[in-house]
Design a protein around this motif. Structure first.
Motif, PDB file in Angstrom:
ATOM      1  N   LYS A   1       0.832  -1.199   0.000  1.00 40.24           N
ATOM      2  CA  LYS A   1       0.000   0.000   0.000  1.00 40.24           C
ATOM      3  C   LYS A   1       0.871   1.255   0.000  1.00 40.24           C
ATOM      4  O   LYS A   1       2.074   1.188   0.193  1.00 40.24           O
ATOM      5  N   LYS A   2       0.234   2.400  -0.185  1.00 39.55           N
ATOM      6  CA  LYS A   2       0.968   3.658  -0.226  1.00 39.55           C
ATOM      7  C   LYS A   2       1.672   3.966   1.095  1.00 39.55           C
ATOM      8  O   LYS A   2       2.737   4.579   1.114  1.00 39.55           O
ATOM      9  N   ASN A   3       1.036   3.550   2.191  1.00 40.56           N
ATOM     10  CA  ASN A   3       1.619   3.819   3.513  1.00 40.56           C
ATOM     11  C   ASN A   3       2.423   2.633   4.045  1.00 40.56           C
ATOM     12  O   ASN A   3       2.526   2.420   5.247  1.00 40.56           O
ATOM     13  N   GLU A   4       2.992   1.849   3.133  1.00 39.04           N
ATOM     14  CA  GLU A   4       3.829   0.696   3.518  1.00 39.04           C
ATOM     15  C   GLU A   4       4.975   1.149   4.429  1.00 39.04           C
ATOM     16  O   GLU A   4       5.593   2.179   4.199  1.00 39.04           O
ATOM     17  N   ASN A   5       5.208   0.355   5.481  1.00 35.46           N
ATOM     18  CA  ASN A   5       6.239   0.725   6.449  1.00 35.46           C
ATOM     19  C   ASN A   5       7.067  -0.499   6.815  1.00 35.46           C
ATOM     20  O   ASN A   5       6.541  -1.470   7.354  1.00 35.46           O
ATOM     21  N   LYS A   6       8.364  -0.431   6.512  1.00 36.62           N
ATOM     22  CA  LYS A   6       9.287  -1.516   6.860  1.00 36.62           C
ATOM     23  C   LYS A   6       9.638  -1.356   8.338  1.00 36.62           C
ATOM     24  O   LYS A   6      10.516  -0.576   8.708  1.00 36.62           O
ATOM     25  N   ALA A   7       8.949  -2.114   9.202  1.00 34.65           N
ATOM     26  CA  ALA A   7       9.113  -1.949  10.648  1.00 34.65           C
ATOM     27  C   ALA A   7      10.359  -2.648  11.176  1.00 34.65           C
ATOM     28  O   ALA A   7      11.029  -2.133  12.072  1.00 34.65           O
ATOM     29  N   LEU A   8      10.670  -3.834  10.634  1.00 37.60           N
ATOM     30  CA  LEU A   8      11.863  -4.578  11.044  1.00 37.60           C
ATOM     31  C   LEU A   8      12.624  -5.006   9.800  1.00 37.60           C
ATOM     32  O   LEU A   8      12.037  -5.524   8.846  1.00 37.60           O
ATOM     33  N   ASP A   9      13.930  -4.804   9.825  1.00 38.11           N
ATOM     34  CA  ASP A   9      14.752  -5.058   8.642  1.00 38.11           C
ATOM     35  C   ASP A   9      15.936  -5.961   9.000  1.00 38.11           C
ATOM     36  O   ASP A   9      16.968  -5.489   9.474  1.00 38.11           O
ATOM     37  N   ASN A  10      15.741  -7.271   8.832  1.00 36.62           N
ATOM     38  CA  ASN A  10      16.819  -8.253   9.000  1.00 36.62           C
ATOM     39  C   ASN A  10      17.471  -8.175  10.392  1.00 36.62           C
ATOM     40  O   ASN A  10      18.692  -8.153  10.534  1.00 36.62           O
ATOM     41  N   VAL A  11      16.643  -8.169  11.414  1.00 37.64           N
ATOM     42  CA  VAL A  11      17.123  -8.036  12.801  1.00 37.64           C
ATOM     43  C   VAL A  11      17.500  -9.407  13.366  1.00 37.64           C
ATOM     44  O   VAL A  11      16.729 -10.357  13.269  1.00 37.64           O
ATOM     45  N   SER A  12      18.683  -9.492  13.971  1.00 41.68           N
ATOM     46  CA  SER A  12      19.142 -10.738  14.601  1.00 41.68           C
ATOM     47  C   SER A  12      19.847 -10.423  15.926  1.00 41.68           C
ATOM     48  O   SER A  12      20.711  -9.548  15.969  1.00 41.68           O
ATOM     49  N   PHE A  13      19.467 -11.122  16.986  1.00 40.90           N
ATOM     50  CA  PHE A  13      20.203 -11.067  18.248  1.00 40.90           C
ATOM     51  C   PHE A  13      19.708 -12.200  19.149  1.00 40.90           C
ATOM     52  O   PHE A  13      18.668 -12.826  18.879  1.00 40.90           O
ATOM     53  N   ASP A  14      20.465 -12.482  20.199  1.00 44.37           N
ATOM     54  CA  ASP A  14      20.124 -13.534  21.162  1.00 44.37           C
ATOM     55  C   ASP A  14      19.922 -12.914  22.542  1.00 44.37           C
ATOM     56  O   ASP A  14      20.494 -11.874  22.862  1.00 44.37           O
ATOM     57  N   ILE A  15      19.105 -13.590  23.358  1.00 43.00           N
ATOM     58  CA  ILE A  15      18.940 -13.208  24.766  1.00 43.00           C
ATOM     59  C   ILE A  15      19.228 -14.447  25.598  1.00 43.00           C
ATOM     60  O   ILE A  15      18.672 -15.519  25.335  1.00 43.00           O
ATOM     61  N   TYR A  16      20.113 -14.304  26.593  1.00 42.41           N
ATOM     62  CA  TYR A  16      20.540 -15.440  27.406  1.00 42.41           C
ATOM     63  C   TYR A  16      19.748 -15.529  28.706  1.00 42.41           C
ATOM     64  O   TYR A  16      19.261 -14.515  29.219  1.00 42.41           O
ATOM     65  N   GLU A  17      19.624 -16.735  29.219  1.00 43.58           N
ATOM     66  CA  GLU A  17      18.900 -16.962  30.471  1.00 43.58           C
ATOM     67  C   GLU A  17      19.455 -16.080  31.594  1.00 43.58           C
ATOM     68  O   GLU A  17      20.667 -16.016  31.798  1.00 43.58           O
TER      69      GLU A  17
ATOM     70  N   SER B   1      11.226   3.230  16.016  1.00 43.46           N
ATOM     71  CA  SER B   1      12.408   2.496  15.551  1.00 43.46           C
ATOM     72  C   SER B   1      12.168   0.991  15.438  1.00 43.46           C
ATOM     73  O   SER B   1      12.947   0.283  14.815  1.00 43.46           O
ATOM     74  N   GLY B   2      11.092   0.483  16.065  1.00 45.92           N
ATOM     75  CA  GLY B   2      10.777  -0.942  15.955  1.00 45.92           C
ATOM     76  C   GLY B   2      10.930  -1.723  17.247  1.00 45.92           C
ATOM     77  O   GLY B   2      10.789  -2.957  17.252  1.00 45.92           O
ATOM     78  N   LYS B   3      11.173  -1.036  18.350  1.00 47.39           N
ATOM     79  CA  LYS B   3      11.413  -1.716  19.632  1.00 47.39           C
ATOM     80  C   LYS B   3      10.195  -2.530  20.078  1.00 47.39           C
ATOM     81  O   LYS B   3      10.292  -3.734  20.349  1.00 47.39           O
ATOM     82  N   THR B   4       9.054  -1.864  20.163  1.00 42.36           N
ATOM     83  CA  THR B   4       7.833  -2.541  20.604  1.00 42.36           C
ATOM     84  C   THR B   4       7.413  -3.607  19.611  1.00 42.36           C
ATOM     85  O   THR B   4       6.899  -4.665  20.001  1.00 42.36           O
ATOM     86  N   THR B   5       7.645  -3.362  18.326  1.00 44.42           N
ATOM     87  CA  THR B   5       7.306  -4.347  17.293  1.00 44.42           C
ATOM     88  C   THR B   5       8.052  -5.655  17.528  1.00 44.42           C
ATOM     89  O   THR B   5       7.481  -6.740  17.368  1.00 44.42           O
ATOM     90  N   ILE B   6       9.320  -5.566  17.923  1.00 47.45           N
ATOM     91  CA  ILE B   6      10.091  -6.775  18.225  1.00 47.45           C
ATOM     92  C   ILE B   6       9.476  -7.505  19.422  1.00 47.45           C
ATOM     93  O   ILE B   6       9.275  -8.725  19.391  1.00 47.45           O
TER      94      ILE B   6
ATOM     95  N   LEU C   1      18.447   0.283  18.044  1.00 46.59           N
ATOM     96  CA  LEU C   1      17.635   0.168  16.828  1.00 46.59           C
ATOM     97  C   LEU C   1      17.437   1.528  16.168  1.00 46.59           C
ATOM     98  O   LEU C   1      17.212   2.526  16.856  1.00 46.59           O
ATOM     99  N   HIS C   2      17.493   1.531  14.829  1.00 46.47           N
ATOM    100  CA  HIS C   2      17.168   2.746  14.068  1.00 46.47           C
ATOM    101  C   HIS C   2      16.520   2.316  12.760  1.00 46.47           C
ATOM    102  O   HIS C   2      17.077   1.507  12.011  1.00 46.47           O
ATOM    103  N   TRP C   3      15.320   2.844  12.513  1.00 50.08           N
ATOM    104  CA  TRP C   3      14.570   2.510  11.296  1.00 50.08           C
ATOM    105  C   TRP C   3      14.431   0.998  11.102  1.00 50.08           C
ATOM    106  O   TRP C   3      14.558   0.487   9.992  1.00 50.08           O
ATOM    107  N   GLY C   4      14.179   0.287  12.187  1.00 49.32           N
ATOM    108  CA  GLY C   4      13.958  -1.151  12.098  1.00 49.32           C
ATOM    109  C   GLY C   4      15.203  -1.985  11.951  1.00 49.32           C
ATOM    110  O   GLY C   4      15.125  -3.208  11.816  1.00 49.32           O
ATOM    111  N   LYS C   5      16.377  -1.335  11.986  1.00 47.05           N
ATOM    112  CA  LYS C   5      17.640  -2.064  11.865  1.00 47.05           C
ATOM    113  C   LYS C   5      18.410  -1.986  13.176  1.00 47.05           C
ATOM    114  O   LYS C   5      18.420  -0.946  13.840  1.00 47.05           O
ATOM    115  N   LEU C   6      19.065  -3.079  13.523  1.00 48.37           N
ATOM    116  CA  LEU C   6      19.957  -3.080  14.678  1.00 48.37           C
ATOM    117  C   LEU C   6      21.282  -2.486  14.214  1.00 48.37           C
ATOM    118  O   LEU C   6      21.945  -3.038  13.342  1.00 48.37           O
TER     119      LEU C   6
END
Length: 311
Positions: free
Chosen positions: A23-39, A51-56, A228-233
């Motif tokens: 659509k015209k208002n297309e928004n790339k919220a996350l762009d090839n984001v990769s990371f790990d979280i440890y116990e 920037s995409g924080k809540t989206t993640i 994060l900036h513009w959906g990129k880490l």
């Protein structure tokens, strides 16, 4: 601090998500984001609004369905979970929301708000045990027995957030997404809530994804930080690496905006502007490990320049 022998609890691999695709208002919220979280660690995720924080965070709980990529929780792909698996997963993973007022049902007493989660965990069959568990949860977050019969509008912002934290803990999760849990609170209350989160983590062995736009607060609570900036880490490292030895110009700009408590230093502080135009030049950029555990996004030439600037 993160245990060096801890295993990965969350693995996020090449995550992509576009809202309003085609659509015209297309928004790339996350762009090839990769990371790990440890116990047992707190992973801080920072960036400006949009920037995409809540989206993640919402994608991890499968509140959003991503376009591509994987989200693995203890070896299981969250994206492919069916109804039963997803229900079991959400007992292990919970969220604390940004606005405590909006996230609490104003028509229910605190006992019933907390009881909803307990009912899912099977406490509804024994009313006495359910009541005692509600009181235990309130005590755990610094509230008392009298608060159980009250409604959300009778509490201050900090108390409402404590109720939100108690609700997240009701099903005994292992992993909690704290989505800007202090941004709607008075400054005087923020430290109390952050200290409570730190205590609960220590007492119950919790893992946190702590989402915020305040780098100073994230540094205090986090073991590692992703920017994060513009959906990129754009940068990832330990709290010390990111805060004291930033590499990416966007990270440096964010840090320069953090107020100084010392009036003399605050007067001398200069905010660095960030020009993102170079990100649109069409060149491929990858996360490169500059030192152990410290990654930055860039082309080969950019990464070399970031290294030189650190020397």
């Amino acid at each position: 601090m993160q245990n060096p022998d801890a295993r990965k609890q969350i693995e996020i691999k090449n995550l992509n998500l576009t809202f309003n695709k085609g659509k015209k208002n297309e928004n790339k919220a996350l762009d090839n984001v990769s990371f790990d979280i440890y116990e047992g660690e707190t992973f801080g995720l920072v960036g400006e609004s949009g920037s995409g924080k809540t989206t993640i965070g919402r994608s991890i709980l499968k509140l959003y369905v991503t376009d591509s990529g994987e989200i693995d929780f203890e070896g299981q792909d969250v994206q492919t979970m069916k109804k039963k698996e997803l229900a079991a997963f959400r007992h292990k993973a919970q969220m604390i929301f940004q606005d405590p007022q909006a996230s609490l049902n104003g028509r229910l007493t605190v006992e019933n708000i907390l009881g909803e989660g307990l009912d899912q965990a099977g406490y509804s069959k024994d009313k006495k045990k359910r009541r005692q568990k509600v009181l235990d949860l309130l005590h755990m977050v610094g509230l008392n027995e009298d608060h159980a019969s009250r409604y959300p509008h009778e509490f201050s912002g900090g108390q409402k957030q404590r109720i939100g934290i108690a609700r997240a803990l009701a099903v005994k999760p292992k992993f909690i997404i704290a989505d800007e849990p202090i941004s709607a609170l008075d400054v005087s209350v923020q430290a109390q809530v952050v200290n409570l989160l730190a205590k609960l983590q220590k007492d119950h062995g919790l893992t946190y994804l702590f989402i915020a736009h305040d780098l100073a607060m994230v540094k205090y609570l986090s073991d590692r930080i992703g920017v994060l900036h513009w959906g990129k880490l754009v940068e990832l490292g330990t709290a010390d690496q990111v805060y004291n030895h930033p590499l990416h110009p966007y990270t440096k700009s964010l840090l320069s905006a953090v107020p100084e408590p010392d009036p003399v230093k605050e007067k001398a502080r200069r905010v660095q502007s960030y020009d993102p135009s170079f990100e649109k030049d069409g060149q491929e950029r990858h996360m490169v490990e500059v030192e152990k555990g410290h990654f930055v996004l860039g082309t080969e030439a950019e990464v070399d320049r970031y290294k030189d600037e650190q020397r």
